[in-house]
Enzyme design. Structure first.
Site, PDB file in Angstrom:
ATOM      1  CE1 TYR A 132      23.574  47.749 -19.169  1.00  0.00           C
ATOM      2  CE2 TYR A 132      23.728  49.372 -17.419  1.00  0.00           C
ATOM      3  CZ  TYR A 132      23.904  48.080 -17.868  1.00  0.00           C
ATOM      4  OH  TYR A 132      24.411  47.122 -17.017  1.00  0.00           O
ATOM      5  CB  SER A 162      22.667  47.927 -13.713  1.00  0.00           C
ATOM      6  OG  SER A 162      23.149  49.241 -13.748  1.00  0.00           O
TER       7      SER A 162
HETATM    8  P1  NDP Z   1      29.188  40.664 -21.302  1.00  0.00           P
HETATM    9  O1  NDP Z   1      29.144  41.558 -22.474  1.00  0.00           O
HETATM   10  O2  NDP Z   1      30.484  40.103 -20.860  1.00  0.00           O
HETATM   11  O3  NDP Z   1      28.193  39.437 -21.513  1.00  0.00           O
HETATM   12  C1  NDP Z   1      26.930  39.617 -22.067  1.00  0.00           C
HETATM   13  C2  NDP Z   1      26.289  38.276 -22.287  1.00  0.00           C
HETATM   14  O4  NDP Z   1      24.986  38.500 -22.859  1.00  0.00           O
HETATM   15  C3  NDP Z   1      27.065  37.406 -23.247  1.00  0.00           C
HETATM   16  O5  NDP Z   1      27.014  36.081 -22.803  1.00  0.00           O
HETATM   17  C4  NDP Z   1      26.326  37.584 -24.558  1.00  0.00           C
HETATM   18  O6  NDP Z   1      26.462  36.399 -25.318  1.00  0.00           O
HETATM   19  C5  NDP Z   1      24.891  37.747 -24.059  1.00  0.00           C
HETATM   20  N1  NDP Z   1      24.025  38.439 -25.008  1.00  0.00           N
HETATM   21  C6  NDP Z   1      24.150  39.694 -25.479  1.00  0.00           C
HETATM   22  N2  NDP Z   1      23.158  39.955 -26.357  1.00  0.00           N
HETATM   23  C7  NDP Z   1      22.397  38.833 -26.426  1.00  0.00           C
HETATM   24  C8  NDP Z   1      21.243  38.464 -27.151  1.00  0.00           C
HETATM   25  N3  NDP Z   1      20.654  39.320 -28.014  1.00  0.00           N
HETATM   26  N4  NDP Z   1      20.718  37.243 -26.976  1.00  0.00           N
HETATM   27  C9  NDP Z   1      21.304  36.371 -26.122  1.00  0.00           C
HETATM   28  N5  NDP Z   1      22.407  36.641 -25.406  1.00  0.00           N
HETATM   29  C10 NDP Z   1      22.943  37.871 -25.562  1.00  0.00           C
HETATM   30  O7  NDP Z   1      28.512  41.497 -20.120  1.00  0.00           O
HETATM   31  P2  NDP Z   1      28.452  41.284 -18.538  1.00  0.00           P
HETATM   32  O8  NDP Z   1      28.761  39.901 -18.179  1.00  0.00           O
HETATM   33  O9  NDP Z   1      29.172  42.396 -17.931  1.00  0.00           O
HETATM   34  O10 NDP Z   1      26.904  41.576 -18.280  1.00  0.00           O
HETATM   35  C11 NDP Z   1      25.950  40.584 -17.965  1.00  0.00           C
HETATM   36  C12 NDP Z   1      24.728  41.287 -17.405  1.00  0.00           C
HETATM   37  O11 NDP Z   1      25.092  41.963 -16.208  1.00  0.00           O
HETATM   38  C13 NDP Z   1      24.134  42.341 -18.321  1.00  0.00           C
HETATM   39  O12 NDP Z   1      22.749  42.377 -18.197  1.00  0.00           O
HETATM   40  C14 NDP Z   1      24.758  43.609 -17.780  1.00  0.00           C
HETATM   41  O13 NDP Z   1      24.004  44.739 -18.097  1.00  0.00           O
HETATM   42  C15 NDP Z   1      24.731  43.321 -16.300  1.00  0.00           C
HETATM   43  N6  NDP Z   1      25.640  44.124 -15.505  1.00  0.00           N
HETATM   44  C16 NDP Z   1      26.986  44.106 -15.688  1.00  0.00           C
HETATM   45  C17 NDP Z   1      27.809  44.854 -14.886  1.00  0.00           C
HETATM   46  C18 NDP Z   1      29.288  44.847 -14.995  1.00  0.00           C
HETATM   47  O14 NDP Z   1      29.956  45.599 -14.263  1.00  0.00           O
HETATM   48  N7  NDP Z   1      29.888  44.069 -15.877  1.00  0.00           N
HETATM   49  C19 NDP Z   1      27.264  45.723 -13.836  1.00  0.00           C
HETATM   50  C20 NDP Z   1      25.830  45.668 -13.728  1.00  0.00           C
HETATM   51  C21 NDP Z   1      25.063  44.893 -14.533  1.00  0.00           C
HETATM   52  P3  NDP Z   1      26.596  36.330 -26.922  1.00  0.00           P
HETATM   53  O15 NDP Z   1      27.377  37.528 -27.363  1.00  0.00           O
HETATM   54  O16 NDP Z   1      27.253  35.005 -27.142  1.00  0.00           O
HETATM   55  O17 NDP Z   1      25.188  36.333 -27.415  1.00  0.00           O
END
Ligand code: NDP
Length: 258
Positions: free
Chosen positions: A160, A147
């Protein structure tokens, strides 16, 4: 629309947290480039929906329930993938979560949930997958999702910030240890993308105006498009001599002081 010409044909990729958002976008991109993709997350219905979308790209999709905070769940997922495909070429450590509140109010449970999802989860997935790659002499690619907070501080999200800072160092440390096995470990650091995680920000119109002014390219990232080239490149033979790097995909945000 660009074509990657089946760059990843015969490769098997795991994307953690691929039920929505950036993980889903990258899973579909890897499939378009020809990889078979393991779709993971905790929500069964979404696993099946994304798997269907991936199959439409003409590759195999393998939905596996995974909670990255649970070491047993991680080992089970890796065992299932090895049973099915006998190999793992690519791991994208994407699963993430966030807690938005002042540092003095963060509970121990919240701190541990964020650190265990992002940092400990990425370490344990990498460890279990690298063991398979090393045993089978597979030239592997591990891509951690960082990030802006892998380099900078942002207030109000302390667990985070600490976890994503850790992701940058995890990337460098593992890259050094596993270089001798031809396993490349790199990090993609996305800027602001509109997903479930950032919905509280993007639902504030004033914030959206402010952030678009801050981003040199004048717009947020698109989860279905803007990480695709980087994740495919770092998964492919085209990046075989790149390891330990943090690549910001953020429309120039991390290069701008104001
Ligand atoms: P979302 O919340 O849309 O997606 C998160 C994903 O992680 C989901 O598929 C969720 O699936 C999964 N997840 C969460 N907890 C768990 C767990 N304990 N075990 C397995 N899967 C898990 O977030 P984003 O798509 O925005 O983020 C994806 C990544 O990108 C993250 O690491 C985030 O920090 C990073 N990021 C995002 C940014 C943004 O602007 N959106 C910017 C920079 C980094 P489920 O709930 O089905 O388990």
């Amino acid at each position: 629309m660009y074509s990657y010409n089946k760059l990843l044909k015969d490769k098997v990729a795991i994307v953690t947290g691929s039920t929505r958002g950036l993980g889903k976008g990258m899973a579909v991109a890897l499939a378009e480039a020809g990889a078979d993709v393991v779709i993971t997350g905790r929500t069964e219905e979404a696993l099946n929906e994304v798997s269907q979308e991936v199959r439409e790209k003409g590759v195999e999709a393998f939905p596996v329930k995974l909670d990255v905070t649970d070491p047993v769940s991680i080992q089970n997922m890796v065992d299932k993938v090895v049973d099915k495909f006998s190999r793992i070429d690519i791991l994208v450590n994407n699963a993430g979560t966030i807690v938005r509140k002042p540092a003095v109010e963060v509970t121990l449970e919240e701190w541990e949930r964020v650190i265990n999802t992002i940092l400990r989860g990425a370490f344990l997935c990498s460890q279990k997958v690298a063991k398979v790659m090393i045993e089978k002499k597979i030239k592997g690619k591990i891509i951690n999702i960082g990030s802006e907070t892998s380099r900078f501080g942002i207030s109000g999200i302390i667990a985070y910030v600490a976890a994503k800072g850790g992701i940058a160092q995890l990337t460098r440390g593992l890259a050094l240890e596993w270089a001798e096995y031809n396993i490349c470990v790199n990090c993609i650091a996305p800027g602001y993308f509109k997903t479930a995680q950032t919905m509280p920000l993007f639902s504030d119109e004033e914030w959206v105006k402010w952030v678009r002014k801050r981003i040199p390219m004048g717009r947020e990232g698109n989860a279905d498009k803007d990480l695709n080239g980087t994740v495919v490149f770092l998964s492919s033979d085209a990046s075989d001599y790149i390891t330990g790097q943090i690549i910001f995909v953020d429309g120039g945000l991390s290069s701008s002081l104001f």
